[in-house]
Design an enzyme around this catalytic site. Structure first.
Site, PDB file in Angstrom:
ATOM      1  N   SER A 144       0.844  -1.192   0.000  1.00  0.00           N
ATOM      2  CA  SER A 144       0.000   0.000   0.000  1.00  0.00           C
ATOM      3  C   SER A 144       0.879   1.241   0.000  1.00  0.00           C
ATOM      4  O   SER A 144       2.035   1.190   0.437  1.00  0.00           O
ATOM      5  CB  SER A 144      -0.873  -0.013   1.261  1.00  0.00           C
ATOM      6  OG  SER A 144      -1.535   1.215   1.432  1.00  0.00           O
ATOM      7  N   TYR A 157      -2.184  -1.275  10.501  1.00  0.00           N
ATOM      8  CA  TYR A 157      -2.309  -1.563   9.062  1.00  0.00           C
ATOM      9  C   TYR A 157      -1.093  -1.021   8.302  1.00  0.00           C
ATOM     10  O   TYR A 157      -0.460  -1.740   7.524  1.00  0.00           O
ATOM     11  CB  TYR A 157      -3.605  -0.953   8.504  1.00  0.00           C
ATOM     12  CG  TYR A 157      -3.725  -1.133   7.008  1.00  0.00           C
ATOM     13  CD1 TYR A 157      -3.989  -2.395   6.465  1.00  0.00           C
ATOM     14  CD2 TYR A 157      -3.553  -0.061   6.140  1.00  0.00           C
ATOM     15  CE1 TYR A 157      -4.075  -2.576   5.092  1.00  0.00           C
ATOM     16  CE2 TYR A 157      -3.644  -0.239   4.762  1.00  0.00           C
ATOM     17  CZ  TYR A 157      -3.904  -1.494   4.246  1.00  0.00           C
ATOM     18  OH  TYR A 157      -3.975  -1.670   2.882  1.00  0.00           O
TER      19      TYR A 157
HETATM   20  N1  LIG Z   1      -8.841  -0.792  -1.155  1.00  0.00           N
HETATM   21  C1  LIG Z   1      -7.828   0.014  -0.881  1.00  0.00           C
HETATM   22  O1  LIG Z   1      -7.986   1.246  -0.746  1.00  0.00           O
HETATM   23  C2  LIG Z   1      -6.432  -0.557  -0.780  1.00  0.00           C
HETATM   24  C3  LIG Z   1      -5.343   0.331  -0.854  1.00  0.00           C
HETATM   25  C4  LIG Z   1      -4.058  -0.168  -0.750  1.00  0.00           C
HETATM   26  C5  LIG Z   1      -3.854  -1.531  -0.594  1.00  0.00           C
HETATM   27  N2  LIG Z   1      -4.915  -2.373  -0.520  1.00  0.00           N
HETATM   28  C6  LIG Z   1      -4.649  -3.801  -0.328  1.00  0.00           C
HETATM   29  O2  LIG Z   1      -5.219  -4.512  -1.394  1.00  0.00           O
HETATM   30  C7  LIG Z   1      -5.465  -5.866  -0.990  1.00  0.00           C
HETATM   31  C8  LIG Z   1      -6.867  -6.262  -1.424  1.00  0.00           C
HETATM   32  O3  LIG Z   1      -7.793  -5.460  -0.705  1.00  0.00           O
HETATM   33  P1  LIG Z   1      -9.179  -4.974  -1.317  1.00  0.00           P
HETATM   34  O4  LIG Z   1      -9.164  -3.491  -1.249  1.00  0.00           O
HETATM   35  O5  LIG Z   1      -9.476  -5.642  -2.604  1.00  0.00           O
HETATM   36  O6  LIG Z   1     -10.153  -5.478  -0.153  1.00  0.00           O
HETATM   37  P2  LIG Z   1     -11.465  -6.392  -0.162  1.00  0.00           P
HETATM   38  O7  LIG Z   1     -12.391  -5.958  -1.242  1.00  0.00           O
HETATM   39  O8  LIG Z   1     -11.953  -6.364   1.255  1.00  0.00           O
HETATM   40  O9  LIG Z   1     -10.903  -7.846  -0.513  1.00  0.00           O
HETATM   41  C9  LIG Z   1     -10.134  -8.556   0.413  1.00  0.00           C
HETATM   42  C10 LIG Z   1      -9.975  -9.978  -0.055  1.00  0.00           C
HETATM   43  O10 LIG Z   1      -9.180 -10.681   0.931  1.00  0.00           O
HETATM   44  C11 LIG Z   1      -9.872 -11.873   1.297  1.00  0.00           C
HETATM   45  N3  LIG Z   1      -9.629 -12.239   2.692  1.00  0.00           N
HETATM   46  C12 LIG Z   1      -9.878 -11.478   3.790  1.00  0.00           C
HETATM   47  N4  LIG Z   1      -9.601 -12.183   4.896  1.00  0.00           N
HETATM   48  C13 LIG Z   1      -9.179 -13.412   4.487  1.00  0.00           C
HETATM   49  C14 LIG Z   1      -8.778 -14.597   5.158  1.00  0.00           C
HETATM   50  N5  LIG Z   1      -8.752 -14.670   6.493  1.00  0.00           N
HETATM   51  N6  LIG Z   1      -8.425 -15.677   4.416  1.00  0.00           N
HETATM   52  C15 LIG Z   1      -8.474 -15.626   3.059  1.00  0.00           C
HETATM   53  N7  LIG Z   1      -8.838 -14.536   2.366  1.00  0.00           N
HETATM   54  C16 LIG Z   1      -9.200 -13.455   3.078  1.00  0.00           C
HETATM   55  C17 LIG Z   1     -11.353 -11.541   1.096  1.00  0.00           C
HETATM   56  O11 LIG Z   1     -12.076 -12.744   0.856  1.00  0.00           O
HETATM   57  P3  LIG Z   1     -13.016 -13.500   1.921  1.00  0.00           P
HETATM   58  O12 LIG Z   1     -13.636 -12.465   2.802  1.00  0.00           O
HETATM   59  O13 LIG Z   1     -13.985 -14.221   1.050  1.00  0.00           O
HETATM   60  O14 LIG Z   1     -12.103 -14.429   2.647  1.00  0.00           O
HETATM   61  C18 LIG Z   1     -11.287 -10.712  -0.180  1.00  0.00           C
HETATM   62  O15 LIG Z   1     -11.269 -11.558  -1.296  1.00  0.00           O
HETATM   63  C19 LIG Z   1      -5.231  -5.886   0.515  1.00  0.00           C
HETATM   64  O16 LIG Z   1      -3.968  -6.435   0.793  1.00  0.00           O
HETATM   65  C20 LIG Z   1      -5.272  -4.417   0.911  1.00  0.00           C
HETATM   66  O17 LIG Z   1      -4.518  -4.151   2.074  1.00  0.00           O
HETATM   67  C21 LIG Z   1      -6.199  -1.919  -0.616  1.00  0.00           C
END
Ligand SMILES: NC(=O)c1ccc[n+]([C@@H]2O[C@H](COP(=O)([O-])OP(=O)(O)OC[C@H]3O[C@@H](n4cnc5c(N)ncnc54)[C@H](OP(=O)(O)O)[C@@H]3O)[C@@H](O)[C@H]2O)c1
Length: 265
Positions: A144, A157
């Site tokens: 991130s 985080y």
């Molecule tokens: N969105 C942002 O603004 C942002 C910015 C910078 C970085 N990121 C990073 O991008 C990555 C993806 O995030 P996102 O924004 O796409 O969030 P998201 O929409 O909440 O997706 C998160 C994914 O992780 C899975 N997950 C969560 N807990 C889990 C567990 N215990 N075991 C297996 N899978 C799990 C969820 O699936 P299930 O719930 O089905 O398990 C879901 O598929 C993360 O690493 C986040 O830190 C996001």
């Protein structure tokens, strides 16, 4: 099907957000796609959609709670027993917690550490030897923009993502001459389910301005171009790249001042 760029790509956290977008953009360039998350019904639905759209593509949905070390090993064992050795690992699954550390729920903090830090490190450790044996492999660790900023109300985080970026940079140097590429993907804000899960209660506004958000599609397209070009780090979106460059140049005293005047939850 377009000539496969990856024989087997594994994407964690593929049931939503950036992970599901990785699956969609990788589908035309893979022979096999392995999708991991806890919500298997979503994975099965996405697998069906992708297999229908891309002739010859095989998609394997795998339900696993990656906070559990035995579930991680079981998933990797299952793949290897089927002769599937990923040549692309996208360590994307991650979560946040928004609010003061002192009032945080320990169970949520522990899950975040296990998922963002331990699972990413464990899966890399489990799959790297077979990648090295094959003499090729690529790893995208989803970090991130927060990895280069200590952020009050996102203290743990941001620290987990600092780990991800640091680990990726060091590992990249260790394995580079063995044919393995490692890249840290460092997005700024992206509209996904992240906010609902990180938020405590109904307030999921993290103070990021709407113009600062980058679409999921652009984040993933820049990530895949970045790993193809063997880039160490990608900050997707021009405004995020400019912000990252500015943050990297600022002295820590200025960063402390800016972060201490940031609107708090
Ligand atoms: N969105 C942002 O603004 C942002 C910015 C910078 C970085 N990121 C990073 O991008 C990555 C993806 O995030 P996102 O924004 O796409 O969030 P998201 O929409 O909440 O997706 C998160 C994914 O992780 C899975 N997950 C969560 N807990 C889990 C567990 N215990 N075991 C297996 N899978 C799990 C969820 O699936 P299930 O719930 O089905 O398990 C879901 O598929 C993360 O690493 C986040 O830190 C996001």
């Amino acid at each position: 099907m377009t000539e496969a760029r990856y024989s087997c790509a594994l994407v964690t956290g593929a049931s939503a957000g950036i992970g599901a977008e990785f699956a969609r953009q990788l589908a035309p360039y893979c022979a096999t796609l392995v999708l991991i998350a806890r919500r298997s019904e979503r994975l099965v639905e996405l697998a069906g959609e992708l297999e229908r759209a891309h002739e010859g593509l095989r998609v394997m949905p795998l339900e696993a709670d990656l906070t559990d070390p035995s579930a991680r090993l079981q998933a990797v064992g299952h793949l290897l027993s089927k002769g599937l050795v990923p040549d692309l690992l996208v360590n994307n699954a991650g979560m946040g917690d928004y609010g003061e550390f002192v009032t945080s729920d320990w169970m949520k903090i522990e899950s975040m550490l296990r998922l963002n830090v331990e699972a990413l490190t464990h899966l890399t450790h489990a799959l790297l030897p077979t990648m090295i044996e094959q003499g090729k492999g690529s790893i995208i660790n989803v970090s991130s923009l927060a990895s280069i900023l200590p952020i009050p109300d996102f203290a743990v985080y941001a620290a987990t993502k600092a780990y991800v970026t640091s680990f990726s940079e060091a590992l990249r140097i260790e394995v580079r001459d063995r044919g393995i590429r490692v890249m840290a993907l460092c997005p700024g804000p992206v509209h996904t389910e992240f906010g609902q899960i990180a938020g405590r209660g109904p307030n999921t506004d993290f103070g990021a301005r709407e113009w600062f958000y980058v679409p999921q599609g652009q984040v993933v397209a820049e990530a895949l171009a970045g790993i193809a070009a063997d880039r160490p780090r990608v900050y997707p979106g021009l405004k995020i790249a400019v912000a990252a460059a500015a943050i990297s140049l600022l002295p820590i005293a200025i960063i402390r001042l800016v972060m201490s005047t940031r609107p708090r939850k």
